[in-house]
Write a protein that holds these residues in place. Sequence first.
Motif, PDB file in Angstrom:
ATOM      1  N   GLY A 236       0.820  -1.207   0.000  1.00 30.23           N
ATOM      2  CA  GLY A 236       0.000   0.000   0.000  1.00 30.23           C
ATOM      3  C   GLY A 236       0.855   1.258   0.000  1.00 30.23           C
ATOM      4  N   TYR A 237       0.411   2.274  -0.753  1.00 31.82           N
ATOM      5  CA  TYR A 237       1.145   3.543  -0.860  1.00 31.82           C
ATOM      6  C   TYR A 237       0.207   4.700  -0.514  1.00 31.82           C
ATOM      7  CZ  TYR A 237       4.745   1.113  -3.630  1.00 31.82           C
ATOM      8  OH  TYR A 237       5.741   0.264  -4.063  1.00 31.82           O
ATOM      9  N   ALA A 238       0.762   5.685   0.152  1.00 29.20           N
ATOM     10  CA  ALA A 238       0.048   6.940   0.388  1.00 29.20           C
ATOM     11  C   ALA A 238       0.834   8.072  -0.258  1.00 29.20           C
ATOM     12  CB  ALA A 238      -0.112   7.188   1.886  1.00 29.20           C
ATOM     13  N   SER A 239       0.168   9.205  -0.476  1.00 30.22           N
ATOM     14  CA  SER A 239       0.850  10.358  -1.054  1.00 30.22           C
ATOM     15  C   SER A 239       1.542  11.159   0.047  1.00 30.22           C
ATOM     16  CB  SER A 239      -0.162  11.245  -1.784  1.00 30.22           C
ATOM     17  OG  SER A 239      -1.107  11.773  -0.864  1.00 30.22           O
ATOM     18  N   PRO A 240       2.515  12.008  -0.341  1.00 27.97           N
ATOM     19  CA  PRO A 240       3.255  12.789   0.684  1.00 27.97           C
ATOM     20  C   PRO A 240       2.471  13.991   1.198  1.00 27.97           C
ATOM     21  CG  PRO A 240       4.554  12.451  -1.334  1.00 27.97           C
ATOM     22  CD  PRO A 240       3.136  12.137  -1.657  1.00 27.97           C
ATOM     23  N   GLU A 241       1.189  13.840   1.399  1.00 35.38           N
ATOM     24  CA  GLU A 241       0.344  14.942   1.864  1.00 35.38           C
ATOM     25  C   GLU A 241      -0.015  14.719   3.328  1.00 35.38           C
ATOM     26  OE1 GLU A 241      -4.199  16.655   1.115  1.00 35.38           O
ATOM     27  OE2 GLU A 241      -3.452  14.882   0.063  1.00 35.38           O
ATOM     28  N   GLY A 242       0.292  15.676   4.169  1.00 33.10           N
ATOM     29  CA  GLY A 242      -0.024  15.542   5.591  1.00 33.10           C
ATOM     30  C   GLY A 242       1.115  14.926   6.378  1.00 33.10           C
ATOM     31  N   ARG A 243       0.835  14.577   7.613  1.00 37.91           N
ATOM     32  CA  ARG A 243       1.855  14.075   8.514  1.00 37.91           C
ATOM     33  C   ARG A 243       2.296  12.671   8.102  1.00 37.91           C
ATOM     34  NH1 ARG A 243       4.245  17.826  11.220  1.00 37.91           N
ATOM     35  NH2 ARG A 243       4.758  16.335  12.890  1.00 37.91           N
ATOM     36  N   ALA A 246       0.717   9.741  10.063  1.00 37.75           N
ATOM     37  CA  ALA A 246      -0.661   9.442   9.664  1.00 37.75           C
ATOM     38  C   ALA A 246      -0.679   8.694   8.336  1.00 37.75           C
ATOM     39  CB  ALA A 246      -1.459  10.744   9.555  1.00 37.75           C
ATOM     40  N   ASN A 247       0.192   9.091   7.437  1.00 41.26           N
ATOM     41  CA  ASN A 247       0.258   8.409   6.142  1.00 41.26           C
ATOM     42  C   ASN A 247       0.747   6.968   6.294  1.00 41.26           C
ATOM     43  OD1 ASN A 247      -0.650  10.645   4.704  1.00 41.26           O
ATOM     44  ND2 ASN A 247       1.411  11.465   4.421  1.00 41.26           N
ATOM     45  N   ALA A 248       1.671   6.736   7.225  1.00 46.05           N
ATOM     46  CA  ALA A 248       2.136   5.371   7.474  1.00 46.05           C
ATOM     47  C   ALA A 248       0.984   4.493   7.942  1.00 46.05           C
ATOM     48  CB  ALA A 248       3.264   5.375   8.500  1.00 46.05           C
ATOM     49  N   ARG A 249       0.143   5.032   8.823  1.00 48.40           N
ATOM     50  CA  ARG A 249      -1.015   4.273   9.305  1.00 48.40           C
ATOM     51  C   ARG A 249      -1.995   3.986   8.175  1.00 48.40           C
ATOM     52  NH1 ARG A 249      -6.064   5.568  10.468  1.00 48.40           N
ATOM     53  NH2 ARG A 249      -5.661   7.801  10.181  1.00 48.40           N
ATOM     54  N   ARG A 254      -4.718   0.386   4.713  1.00 49.16           N
ATOM     55  CA  ARG A 254      -5.436   0.152   3.462  1.00 49.16           C
ATOM     56  C   ARG A 254      -4.922  -1.105   2.758  1.00 49.16           C
ATOM     57  NH1 ARG A 254      -5.844   6.622   1.790  1.00 49.16           N
ATOM     58  NH2 ARG A 254      -7.563   7.049   3.265  1.00 49.16           N
ATOM     59  N   ALA A 255      -3.627  -1.408   2.901  1.00 47.32           N
ATOM     60  CA  ALA A 255      -3.100  -2.659   2.344  1.00 47.32           C
ATOM     61  C   ALA A 255      -3.703  -3.861   3.078  1.00 47.32           C
ATOM     62  CB  ALA A 255      -1.573  -2.679   2.456  1.00 47.32           C
ATOM     63  N   GLU A 256      -3.809  -3.768   4.411  1.00 49.29           N
ATOM     64  CA  GLU A 256      -4.417  -4.844   5.182  1.00 49.29           C
ATOM     65  C   GLU A 256      -5.893  -5.002   4.821  1.00 49.29           C
ATOM     66  OE1 GLU A 256      -3.052  -6.965   7.121  1.00 49.29           O
ATOM     67  OE2 GLU A 256      -1.061  -6.118   7.535  1.00 49.29           O
ATOM     68  N   ALA A 257      -6.559  -3.891   4.533  1.00 45.30           N
ATOM     69  CA  ALA A 257      -7.977  -3.952   4.154  1.00 45.30           C
ATOM     70  C   ALA A 257      -8.147  -4.697   2.831  1.00 45.30           C
ATOM     71  CB  ALA A 257      -8.544  -2.533   4.046  1.00 45.30           C
ATOM     72  N   LEU A 258      -7.225  -4.461   1.896  1.00 46.07           N
ATOM     73  CA  LEU A 258      -7.300  -5.179   0.612  1.00 46.07           C
ATOM     74  C   LEU A 258      -7.038  -6.666   0.815  1.00 46.07           C
ATOM     75  CD1 LEU A 258      -7.672  -5.218  -2.408  1.00 46.07           C
ATOM     76  CD2 LEU A 258      -5.276  -4.515  -2.671  1.00 46.07           C
ATOM     77  N   LYS A 259      -6.115  -6.992   1.701  1.00 47.40           N
ATOM     78  CA  LYS A 259      -5.862  -8.400   2.024  1.00 47.40           C
ATOM     79  C   LYS A 259      -7.147  -9.054   2.546  1.00 47.40           C
ATOM     80  CE  LYS A 259      -3.771 -11.141   5.705  1.00 47.40           C
ATOM     81  NZ  LYS A 259      -2.904 -11.119   6.896  1.00 47.40           N
ATOM     82  N   SER A 260      -7.808  -8.400   3.477  1.00 47.85           N
ATOM     83  CA  SER A 260      -9.030  -8.958   4.062  1.00 47.85           C
ATOM     84  C   SER A 260     -10.111  -9.133   3.001  1.00 47.85           C
ATOM     85  CB  SER A 260      -9.532  -8.052   5.189  1.00 47.85           C
ATOM     86  OG  SER A 260      -8.581  -7.975   6.235  1.00 47.85           O
ATOM     87  N   TYR A 261     -10.209  -8.177   2.100  1.00 48.59           N
ATOM     88  CA  TYR A 261     -11.223  -8.271   1.048  1.00 48.59           C
ATOM     89  C   TYR A 261     -10.980  -9.505   0.186  1.00 48.59           C
ATOM     90  CZ  TYR A 261     -13.892  -7.244  -3.156  1.00 48.59           C
ATOM     91  OH  TYR A 261     -14.748  -7.339  -4.226  1.00 48.59           O
ATOM     92  N   VAL A 262      -9.749  -9.707  -0.260  1.00 49.81           N
ATOM     93  CA  VAL A 262      -9.443 -10.844  -1.133  1.00 49.81           C
ATOM     94  C   VAL A 262      -9.615 -12.159  -0.373  1.00 49.81           C
ATOM     95  CG1 VAL A 262      -7.648 -11.949  -2.522  1.00 49.81           C
ATOM     96  CG2 VAL A 262      -7.881  -9.459  -2.537  1.00 49.81           C
ATOM     97  N   ASN A 276       2.859  -5.260   2.821  1.00 45.43           N
ATOM     98  CA  ASN A 276       3.804  -4.202   3.175  1.00 45.43           C
ATOM     99  C   ASN A 276       3.211  -2.858   2.788  1.00 45.43           C
ATOM    100  OD1 ASN A 276       6.272  -5.506   4.253  1.00 45.43           O
ATOM    101  ND2 ASN A 276       6.273  -6.538   2.250  1.00 45.43           N
ATOM    102  N   SER A 277       3.900  -1.794   3.161  1.00 43.00           N
ATOM    103  CA  SER A 277       3.402  -0.451   2.804  1.00 43.00           C
ATOM    104  C   SER A 277       4.555   0.523   2.648  1.00 43.00           C
ATOM    105  CB  SER A 277       2.427   0.062   3.864  1.00 43.00           C
ATOM    106  OG  SER A 277       3.075   0.170   5.125  1.00 43.00           O
ATOM    107  N   VAL A 278       4.292   1.572   1.877  1.00 43.74           N
ATOM    108  CA  VAL A 278       5.216   2.695   1.715  1.00 43.74           C
ATOM    109  C   VAL A 278       4.443   3.931   2.175  1.00 43.74           C
ATOM    110  CG1 VAL A 278       6.548   4.085   0.084  1.00 43.74           C
ATOM    111  CG2 VAL A 278       6.394   1.597  -0.218  1.00 43.74           C
ATOM    112  N   PRO A 279       4.800   4.518   3.329  1.00 40.49           N
ATOM    113  CA  PRO A 279       3.986   5.604   3.896  1.00 40.49           C
ATOM    114  C   PRO A 279       3.765   6.761   2.933  1.00 40.49           C
ATOM    115  CG  PRO A 279       5.498   4.778   5.542  1.00 40.49           C
ATOM    116  CD  PRO A 279       5.882   4.118   4.249  1.00 40.49           C
TER     117      PRO A 279
END
Length: 486
Positions: A236-243, A246-249, A254-262, A276-279
Amino acid sequence: MKLIRYILLILLIPATPAGAQALAGGQVQVGNPSILIGDNGQVMIGMDITLPAAMEFSSNRVATLTPVLRTQDNSANKVLPAIWVYGRTRSIVQQRERSVPSDAYTILRRKNGTEQTVNYSARIPYEKWMNGAELELLAAVRGCADCQKEESTAFVTRAHLERYVVKPAVAFVSPAVEAVKNRAEEGRAYLDFPVNQTRIYPDYRRNPSELAAIKHTVDVVKNDANTTITEIAIVGYASPEGRYAANARLAQGRAEALKSYVMNEYGFKADLFKVNSVPEDWAGLRDYVAKNALPLKEEILSIIDTNESDFDVKEGRMKALDGGKVYAMLLQDCYPALRHSDYTVRYVVRGFNVEEAKQIIKTRPQQLSLQEMFLVAQTYEKGSDEFNEVFDVAVRMFPDDPTANINAAAIELQRGDLQQAARYLDKADAQASATLNNRGVLKLLQGDLDSAETFFRQAQAKGAAEAGANLNEVAEKRKDEVIFGK
């Protein structure tokens, strides 16, 4: 004497003109016509000239069969010694008078009802005008003993003197067996989430189409009897907007949510997944800025490339550019695409026999190993469209594989596409014997004989079976250039 080359021959035996029926009962037959050039620059001409048994020749007649080497525009020629053919009466007169024509190669007494063959050969010095010259056999017939009038002339055969054309041997490599065929299907999803949330709403904004694309990728593998899924990786990736925190969370959540969906859609176990994720996707931001014409582009890149561990500080510098105008533009045009989930479905493919592979290569070629494709190619005639197509598919499926590139280069060399062959050779193992041989072929076809010889000798030293024959081609071409010029 060792011969430099066999020149390409074009045999042409047209219908005999009406006037040539003095050689009644059949045409003069010409077999095995050849023009060769020896080491000493002598042009050697040969042919088998046959008077068939059905050819009836009058007793008081005489014929001459005269080979002539001439240019196509008749600007130069060389008349060679002739075969004189006598009827019975004329032969008796000739023997009694002991007269031998000055241009006679041989004198033949015609025996009607019998096939008679003369193995003709002659040597003449090579001259430049002979390049592209034609060899003709002229047949002329005379009547009574005191009559010198020529009754007929027939062009019996023609052969062209051509330059030597190299016929290099390319090398193919049998790929190693792929013990386990690991493959992967990849995708990128742009799922929409409400602000600061990590729960997936399947009907929210673009989510129906994005989730359908993910399921299609999984289904392609899951529903194929030849494959077994070994892992589903999600980043999962987030944009460099905001703290940054918060983006790391958000990125991980959101990556974990996609895992649960599948997992819920297919009933997969949790240990099948790797999450994994890239904040903040600063790499994606840099790629966007580098590819687009933006105001203060160099300043933006400088901030991105600064070795700064505090990403919130970097974001603050971005916001300060041009009073925030640059940041606002990026926020609108670039940042939405930086919020994404990349997924990879990894799987293994079972092995196939040759007959199965011949069908799979038409529909799912990525499931085949290079070795399986190579075995498919061996079922086709070498050089055929089907043979070549297999190696074209192989290099498309394995674009960076050295063996695939060696074999693809061999195909292009045979097709004559030297530029494409060179591109494939650049991705092959530079020191492999097959690569060295095929680089030699490339240089030979480009006319660089010195480089070609160097490559062939290196390939021969490493065991390339084709290199020896190719060194002979270099030698023949060198002799050709001595005689004809470059």
